[in-house]
Structures are given as structure tokens and as C-alpha cells.
Design a protein around this motif. Structure first.
Motif, PDB file in Angstrom:
ATOM      1  N   ILE A 163       3.665  -0.963 -11.521  1.00 62.09           N
ATOM      2  CA  ILE A 163       4.645  -0.058 -10.921  1.00 62.09           C
ATOM      3  C   ILE A 163       6.064  -0.488 -11.297  1.00 62.09           C
ATOM      4  CG2 ILE A 163       5.568   0.859  -8.768  1.00 62.09           C
ATOM      5  CD1 ILE A 163       2.825   0.352  -7.500  1.00 62.09           C
TER       6      ILE A 163
ATOM      7  N   GLU B 226       2.178   1.773  -3.434  1.00 67.77           N
ATOM      8  CA  GLU B 226       1.072   2.089  -4.342  1.00 67.77           C
ATOM      9  C   GLU B 226       0.598   3.528  -4.155  1.00 67.77           C
ATOM     10  OE1 GLU B 226      -2.172  -0.826  -4.627  1.00 67.77           O
ATOM     11  OE2 GLU B 226      -0.875  -2.180  -3.488  1.00 67.77           O
ATOM     12  N   ASP B 227       0.462   3.947  -2.885  1.00 70.24           N
ATOM     13  CA  ASP B 227      -0.010   5.310  -2.608  1.00 70.24           C
ATOM     14  C   ASP B 227       0.969   6.339  -3.175  1.00 70.24           C
ATOM     15  OD1 ASP B 227      -2.207   4.293  -1.321  1.00 70.24           O
ATOM     16  OD2 ASP B 227      -1.455   4.677   0.715  1.00 70.24           O
TER      17      ASP B 227
ATOM     18  N   LYS C 258       4.241  14.173 -11.930  1.00 74.27           N
ATOM     19  CA  LYS C 258       2.851  13.770 -12.180  1.00 74.27           C
ATOM     20  C   LYS C 258       2.286  14.500 -13.411  1.00 74.27           C
ATOM     21  CE  LYS C 258      -1.612  13.337  -9.837  1.00 74.27           C
ATOM     22  NZ  LYS C 258      -2.343  13.585  -8.549  1.00 74.27           N
TER      23      LYS C 258
ATOM     24  N   LYS D 220       0.863  -4.407 -10.220  1.00 71.09           N
ATOM     25  CA  LYS D 220       0.160  -3.131 -10.028  1.00 71.09           C
ATOM     26  C   LYS D 220       0.555  -2.101 -11.087  1.00 71.09           C
ATOM     27  CE  LYS D 220      -1.780  -4.326  -6.035  1.00 71.09           C
ATOM     28  NZ  LYS D 220      -3.244  -4.368  -5.788  1.00 71.09           N
TER      29      LYS D 220
ATOM     30  N   LYS E 194       1.227  12.945 -17.427  1.00 69.76           N
ATOM     31  CA  LYS E 194      -0.180  12.940 -17.841  1.00 69.76           C
ATOM     32  C   LYS E 194      -0.283  12.994 -19.353  1.00 69.76           C
ATOM     33  CE  LYS E 194      -2.679  14.739 -13.842  1.00 69.76           C
ATOM     34  NZ  LYS E 194      -3.542  15.820 -13.322  1.00 69.76           N
TER      35      LYS E 194
ATOM     36  N   TRP F 237       3.114   5.902  -5.693  1.00 75.68           N
ATOM     37  CA  TRP F 237       3.024   5.830  -7.157  1.00 75.68           C
ATOM     38  C   TRP F 237       1.761   6.511  -7.667  1.00 75.68           C
ATOM     39  CZ3 TRP F 237       5.626   4.986 -11.452  1.00 75.68           C
ATOM     40  CH2 TRP F 237       4.954   4.633 -12.624  1.00 75.68           C
ATOM     41  N   ASN F 238       0.642   6.264  -7.033  1.00 71.83           N
ATOM     42  CA  ASN F 238      -0.630   6.844  -7.461  1.00 71.83           C
ATOM     43  C   ASN F 238      -0.666   8.364  -7.263  1.00 71.83           C
ATOM     44  OD1 ASN F 238      -1.677   4.358  -8.262  1.00 71.83           O
ATOM     45  ND2 ASN F 238      -2.525   3.915  -6.234  1.00 71.83           N
TER      46      ASN F 238
ATOM     47  N   LYS G  12       0.816  -1.218   0.000  1.00 71.30           N
ATOM     48  CA  LYS G  12       0.000   0.000   0.000  1.00 71.30           C
ATOM     49  C   LYS G  12       0.848   1.266   0.000  1.00 71.30           C
ATOM     50  CE  LYS G  12      -3.937   2.294   2.236  1.00 71.30           C
ATOM     51  NZ  LYS G  12      -3.348   3.648   2.141  1.00 71.30           N
TER      52      LYS G  12
END
Length: 294
Positions: free
Chosen positions: A117, A47-48, A290, A115, A294, A50-51, A44
Motif C-alpha cells: 500500500i 487495507e479494506d 478501481k 501490504k 485494473k 485500499w482493497n 485493517k
């Protein structure tokens, strides 16, 4: 900070208002995971990050038993009878440990791959130690103890092992100490060249911008086809000064502080150092990455 968290990155944000673009984790506690205090299967935190737009890097301080059957672990060659040359002897205790550890690590890396990543992967760093610095110099990690030829064989063994397990999300970083060409695994096994630079924190002597830049230029000349990064640092010249001097590292990573309450008294990179770095126009923070992706 090695214990599977983003504690240091949070301190940087608190001090500068910006998160670093990359958070570096460490699988140093592999022998003990899963446990109630460390469980690398719980992804987690990665993941957090990376997200939220951040990049994931991972070291591996590869701890091995101090002797066959021991429940005590170390990465120091002076504290273990584990020898890398014996990994390639089928049936040896070193062979069994290495295979089991690589199998376990592949499983954890696969969780991140599943995931979506990617991992900037830096295993078996600083392999030569100070072997070539002076007569009697030695490797300070077990993976470099038997010299360059065995180390290269081990690096490639890990590389091939992970490929055989379907691991395809790794960007491989090899850490040079400049006088260690015998330890270089080869262009096809390495994506990025790192350098670890520290001043003498006990004597409060820092490596200034000129010294750091000299290292950068020497490595770039030796490995002209590879990105060169400051893969670990502490008590070094400000990033703005290094850049002006020509030390244009791909990234920098100050080692973490043992008193994680604030950057003010940080022994490796204090508040002023970080503010300088994060205010440089050429330094990307997490939000900038980030937006760019995009």
C-alpha cells in the motif's frame, strides 16, 4: 476524521451514492498507540479501503511532550518547550523524542508498505503559519517555530531517516502558504504541493471559487513542475465553480466535521457541496479509480 477510520467517507457515500477516491488518515495519536482506543498497528481499516480500490493519504499532526518528561502532548509551540532546532543536538531531550517518534512512525508505515500500500504522505503541514502575513505573525505548529532553515533541515532529516529504514512507499506532499519559499524542502524532497484554504466558518464567510483559483494559479506558477492540490479545505467555493474558473486541483480534502451524524450541517463541506463535487465529470470516485487501475 483523525481517529483511524473512514467515517467521513461513509457520510459522503450516504449523501451522494459515491465513495471519495481517497481517504485521509492522521497519525495524530502516535504517542498513545497502541491502546484499546487507537492502535496504528491494526491496519485493517486502511487495507479494506485500499482493497476496495481507494487511495490512502496520511497526515501527521506530530504531537510532542509539553516539556521534558511530561505526559501531556501538543503540537502548539506556545504549549511546549520542545524546539525543533534542538533535535539536531545529540543527546538533547528533543533529539531523543524525535528519534523515538520517527522510529515508531517508520514501523507503522512499513506495515502498510509490506501490504503493498502506497501512502500519500503529508507531514509537518502549514509550517510557516502566518509568519509572513503581517508583522508579528508566528508559526502555529512547533515544527515551524524556528524558521524556514531549521524546518527544511527537519523535513530532510525525516526524509533520510525513513529511507534509512527502507521506507519506499511514500509520496511526499508539502503544504505551502504561498509566502513561505524559505520553508520549501526542495524539489528532490517533495512530490506534490498542497494548499490549505478555509473560509471563516464562525462568520459564515466562504472563500469563493475566484479566491481559491487565484491561490491555485499562484502556486502553479511558483512550482510549475509539481501537481498542485487542495490538501485541506472548508467553507470554499463549489468544486464545479473552481474548475470553471481554472482552479484544477489534483485533489481536494474537506476537513472533517465534529458532529459526524450527517453532512447536512457540516461546518466545512455540506451535502450540497459534496453532491456538486461528486457529480462533476472530472472528479473521480473510488469506483472509477478501481476501474482505472485494473
Amino acid at each position: 476524521n483523525v481517529n483511524w477510520n473512514t467515517a467521513e467517507a461513509n457520510l459522503v457515500y450516504k449523501a451522494t451514492g459515491k465513495y471519495p477516491a481517497m481517504n485521509c488518515f492522521d497519525y495524530i495519536h502516535l504517542p498513545f498507540s497502541p491502546a484499546n482506543w487507537i492502535d496504528y498497528s491494526n491496519t485493517k481499516v486502511a487495507e479494506d479501503w485500499w482493497n476496495a480500490g481507494g487511495l490512502i493519504a496520511a497526515n501527521w499532526h506530530w504531537n510532542v511532550p509539553k516539556s521534558d518528561g511530561s505526559n501531556e502532548y501538543t503540537y502548539s509551540p506556545t504549549e511546549t518547550t520542545f524546539r525543533p532546532k534542538n533535535i539536531f543536538q545529540e543527546g538533547s531531550w528533543e533529539n531523543k523524542i524525535a528519534k523515538a517518534d520517527l522510529e515508531k512512525m517508520a514501523g507503522y508505515l512499513k506495515l502498510l508498505q509490506d501490504k503493498g500500500i502506497p501512502v500519500i504522505w503529508r507531514p509537518m503541514h502549514e509550517a510557516a503559519g502566518n509568519t509572513y502575513e503581517y508583522n508579528g505573525g508566528t508559526a502555529w505548529f512547533w515544527w515551524g517555530y524556528d524558521g524556514g532553515e531549521v524546518y527544511v533541515k527537519l523535513w530532510r532529516y525525516m526524509f533520510d531517516f525513513f529511507q534509512s529504514k527502507g521506507i519506499k512507499n511514500l509520496i511526499w506532499v508539502w503544504t505551502t502558504q504561498e509566502k513561505d519559499a524559505d520553508f520549501y524542502p526542495g524539489d528532490e524532497y517533495v512530490d506534490i504541493i498542497g494548499r490549505d484554504l478555509y473560509g471563516d466558518t464562525k462568520k459564515k464567510i466562504e472563500k469563493d471559487a475566484t479566491q481559491c483559483t487565484n491561490h491555485f494559479k499562484a502556486i502553479q506558477q511558483t512550482y510549475p513542475k509539481k501537481m498542485v492540490v487542495l490538501s485541506e479545505c472548508g467553507s470554499v467555493g463549489k468544486i464545479s465553480d473552481q474548475w470553471k474558473a481554472g482552479g484544477k486541483w489534483g485533489w481536494f480534502m474537506p476537513w472533517y466535521h465534529y458532529d459526524a451524524s450527517s453532512l447536512d450541517n457540516h461546518q466545512h463541506a455540506n451535502t450540497d457541496w459534496w453532491k456538486d463535487a461528486m457529480n462533476c465529470s472530472f472528479v473521480l470516485d473510488r469506483e472509477a479509480v478501481k476501474k482505472a487501475l485494473k
